[in-house]
Design an enzyme around this catalytic site. Structure first.
Site, PDB file in Angstrom:
ATOM      1  N   THR A 110      -7.010   2.183  10.086  1.00  0.00           N
ATOM      2  CA  THR A 110      -7.177   2.677  11.463  1.00  0.00           C
ATOM      3  C   THR A 110      -8.195   1.848  12.254  1.00  0.00           C
ATOM      4  O   THR A 110      -7.979   1.563  13.437  1.00  0.00           O
ATOM      5  CB  THR A 110      -7.620   4.166  11.429  1.00  0.00           C
ATOM      6  OG1 THR A 110      -6.690   4.875  10.595  1.00  0.00           O
ATOM      7  CG2 THR A 110      -7.625   4.772  12.805  1.00  0.00           C
ATOM      8  N   ASP A 140       0.825  -1.205   0.000  1.00  0.00           N
ATOM      9  CA  ASP A 140       0.000   0.000   0.000  1.00  0.00           C
ATOM     10  C   ASP A 140       0.872   1.274   0.000  1.00  0.00           C
ATOM     11  O   ASP A 140       1.914   1.318   0.653  1.00  0.00           O
ATOM     12  CB  ASP A 140      -0.857  -0.047   1.275  1.00  0.00           C
ATOM     13  CG  ASP A 140      -1.950   0.991   1.328  1.00  0.00           C
ATOM     14  OD1 ASP A 140      -2.433   1.399   0.256  1.00  0.00           O
ATOM     15  OD2 ASP A 140      -2.337   1.375   2.446  1.00  0.00           O
TER      16      ASP A 140
HETATM   17  P1  13P Z   1      -8.028   4.340   7.207  1.00  0.00           P
HETATM   18  O1  13P Z   1      -6.866   4.338   8.152  1.00  0.00           O
HETATM   19  O2  13P Z   1      -8.822   5.593   7.290  1.00  0.00           O
HETATM   20  O3  13P Z   1      -8.876   3.128   7.358  1.00  0.00           O
HETATM   21  O4  13P Z   1      -7.423   4.330   5.730  1.00  0.00           O
HETATM   22  C1  13P Z   1      -6.848   3.170   5.241  1.00  0.00           C
HETATM   23  C2  13P Z   1      -6.178   3.372   3.944  1.00  0.00           C
HETATM   24  O5  13P Z   1      -6.699   3.999   3.053  1.00  0.00           O
HETATM   25  C3  13P Z   1      -4.874   2.755   3.765  1.00  0.00           C
HETATM   26  O6  13P Z   1      -4.327   3.038   2.528  1.00  0.00           O
END
Ligand code: 13P
Length: 280
Positions: free
Chosen positions: A230, A81
């Protein structure tokens, strides 16, 4: 079983649902996500972002993620990611990740296109999929930067798709990483326009805090991958805290069990909302 992310997103397109992409930081989170996916017979994506490698080194957590995917009873893609450097993207591909993201959202569009094309060339050697981002999702994956939301321009999405042929495209429609201060108002007008003008599976970042109704609406409007980070970390932490408060942790392995449980509960909740259950 370990699969290419492209296959998962193509199936999601046909079945009109979205696949959850869950960020993990350790073995307990990997075990929790896989447990939920197997129980619900759901395809799933395991991911880790480049900024998180300070805490979870890629050479250690990467092989763990790939091994977990290979031994799972459901299809699992392993995704890198928010890749920022060719060095780490190449390392992820070498370890066996079946998908990598190049995040050039901070670059001028021309440069983002050029860099994405280079990453696609590289990923092709491994048969892996590539995700890119245009416009700017707010915040940052680890909360270290407060990047302003810059909604995707539909005409940019058309050009980006045409010039790169990328496998998945993250767009900005008012979404942001981390916990929202108030419920976000997603720009479904922009999402619908991008969806009608392009064929590439779209990706929604910043999944934590988006309402179940909006998740479903997104999944019916071209979003085929939804990133959750998160919410996983928060659920693991709150589950551990709750178990301590209830005197249910007596020794390390109770603590480990609570971590797995938190990741499992979070993945289960989201898989059911995204409609991915029984799609394996
Ligand atoms: P959140 O932490 O808001 O769930 O976002 C996750 C995300 O987009 C990781 O690339």
């Amino acid at each position: 079983m370990l699969v290419n992310m492209k296959e998962l997103l193509a199936d999601a397109e046909k079945g009109d649902y979205a696949v959850g992409s869950f960020s993990v930081a350790n073995m307990e989170m990997v075990l929790g996500v896989i447990k939920a996916a197997e129980e619900l017979n759901a395809p799933v994506i395991l991911q880790i972002a480049e900024v998180r490698l300070k805490q979870s080194p890629l050479e250690i957590i990467g092989p763990l993620m790939v091994a977990a995917a290979k031994s799972a009873r459901v299809p699992v893609a392993v995704h890198f990611d928010h890749g920022k450097t060719m060095e780490k993207i190449s390392q992820a591909l070498e370890i066996g990740f079946t998908s990598v993201m190049f995040d050039g959202s901070h670059l001028p569009l021309d440069e983002n296109i050029e860099m994405t094309k280079k990453v696609i060339e590289k990923a092709k050697q491994y048969g892996a999929a590539v995700e890119a981002e245009i416009g700017c999702v707010g915040g940052s994956e680890d909360g270290s930067e407060d990047i302003a939301i810059n909604c995707t321009r539909p005409e940019d999405a058309v050009r980006f798709e045409k010039e790169t042929g990328v496998d998945a495209l993250a767009i900005a429609i008012g979404n942001a990483h981390g916990n929202y201060k108030s419920t976000p108002k997603l720009r479904f007008d922009i999402l619908s326009e991008v969806d009608s003008l392009t064929e590439t599976p779209l990706v929604l970042h910043g999944g934590t805090g988006i309402t179940p109704e909006d998740f479903v609406r997104c999944s019916k409007t071209g979003i085929k991958k939804i990133n959750i980070a998160t919410a996983t970390f928060d659920k693991v932490e709150s589950t551990v805290r709750k178990c301590y408060n209830e005197n249910r942790i007596n020794g390390y392995y109770d603590l480990q069990g609570a971590e797995v449980e938190g990741a499992y509960q979070n993945a289960k909740t989201h898989i059911l909302i995204f409609g991915t259950d029984n799609k394996a």
